[in-house]
Design an enzyme around this catalytic site. Structure first.
Site, mmCIF file in Angstrom:
data_model
loop_
_atom_site.group_PDB
_atom_site.id
_atom_site.type_symbol
_atom_site.label_atom_id
_atom_site.label_comp_id
_atom_site.label_asym_id
_atom_site.label_seq_id
_atom_site.Cartn_x
_atom_site.Cartn_y
_atom_site.Cartn_z
ATOM 1 N N HIS A 126 22.894 -74.621 -34.313
ATOM 2 C CA HIS A 126 21.571 -75.107 -34.725
ATOM 3 C C HIS A 126 21.568 -75.681 -36.142
ATOM 4 C CE1 HIS A 126 19.730 -73.619 -31.132
ATOM 5 N NE2 HIS A 126 19.937 -72.336 -31.426
ATOM 6 N N ASP A 163 25.557 -72.363 -24.516
ATOM 7 C CA ASP A 163 24.543 -71.452 -25.026
ATOM 8 C C ASP A 163 23.211 -71.712 -24.311
ATOM 9 O OD1 ASP A 163 24.200 -69.721 -27.826
ATOM 10 O OD2 ASP A 163 22.341 -70.703 -27.229
#
Length: 307
Positions: A126, A163
């Site tokens: 992220h 993920d």
């Protein structure tokens, strides 16, 4: 040759509060399951060094790197966003998490091992070029990819992200860079509420609905990922290995199990054998149910090590 297993003690010292799911015990869960499974003796365990500044700056703005270093608290915590905090050890941990990917690339390109798993935290996918978010400080997999291309002249790299959350930081760093093909699956709509609209032709991130299980994910890999990956002919395969799409992980609502992670990894290993001399570097991202995380990581590493 053995699979490399990279980590560093600082990765366990980084923590964001007792309430936080991204906790040091995640690394214990993986190492405990590796020992219980009998796999650990077959791995080449090494301690990661810190990523050099030049490696960080290929993926991140200098102003961001400097601001992150300056934000380290002398005690307690400093919030970078509502979900992402630093303690006095966090910056060192982030340097070593990124450094693990850099060193894994170096050792694999030197022929010391064909594959590596980096058991590191904080995670990375992220982290954008100029900001931390979603538990992530530096984008570990992006730093490793840039290092591989800059140091070894690789022209084609694949990043595969399974993920439960979209790897928006990796997309931010590589969208439009034809040298890198990113393939991902992620729950949608879900944090970070991005990825459903492709940012560039080299971003092949596939949104899936809550409660999607392994059979549908395997179909996506077979029909959508693998043809593009074959066409890309990657010289190195990098994995953002998040295990929070497991059906027991309460931070997401997908339905993967250990066998699905093993199958995906096996497909990537076959791809790497055809195009990348078997070279695969995998870096830990999410996975917050400790039992599911440990079991899933073992299934993944077993395939990396061809055991």
């Amino acid at each position: 040759m053995e699979t490399l297993y990279l980590t560093h003690p600082s990765c366990r010292l980084h923590e964001m509060g007792e309430w936080h799911p991204e906790c040091p015990q995640r690394l214990d869960a993986i190492s405990d399951q590796l020992l219980a499974s009998g796999i650990m003796p077959y791995l080449d365990a090494r301690e990661a060094g810190p990523a050099p500044r030049e490696a960080l700056l290929r993926a991140h703005d200098a102003a961001y790197v400097d601001a992150l270093a300056a934000a380290v608290p002398s005690a307690g915590y400093r919030a970078l966003d509502p979900d992402t905090h630093m303690n006095p050890h966090s910056y060192e941990a982030a340097l070593h998490a990124a450094g693990a990917g850099v060193q894994a690339v170096d050792w694999i390109m030197a022929g010391e091992a064909p594959t590596a798993f980096c058991a590191v935290r904080p995670p990375g996918h992220h982290a954008c070029r100029d900001r931390a978010m979603g538990f992530c400080l530096f984008n570990n997999v992006a730093i490793a990819a840039h290092h591989a291309m800059a140091r070894y002249g690789l022209e084609r790299v694949a990043i595969v992200d399974f993920d439960v959350h979209h790897g928006n930081g990796t997309e931010d760093i590589f969208a439009g860079d034809a040298r890198v093909l990113m393939c991902g699956i992620f729950q949608h709509p879900f944090y970070p509420y991005s990825g459903a609209d492709p940012a560039a032709d080299n971003m092949l991130n596939v949104p899936v609905a809550a409660y999607t299980a392994g059979a549908e994910v395997r179909d996506i890999v077979t029909r959508i990922w693998l043809p593009r990956l074959e066409a890309h002919r990657p010289q190195l395969v990098l994995v953002s290995a998040g295990f929070d799409a497991h059906r027991e992980d309460e931070l997401g609502q997908l339905g993967l199990v250990e066998a699905d992670y093993a199958w995906i990894t096996n497909q990537l290993m076959q791809l790497a054998d055809r195009h990348a001399q078997g070279r695969v570097v995998s870096m830990l991202e999410g996975g917050y149910d400790l039992s599911a995380l440990g079991r899933s990581a073992v299934a993944h590493i077993r395939e990396l090590a061809r055991l």
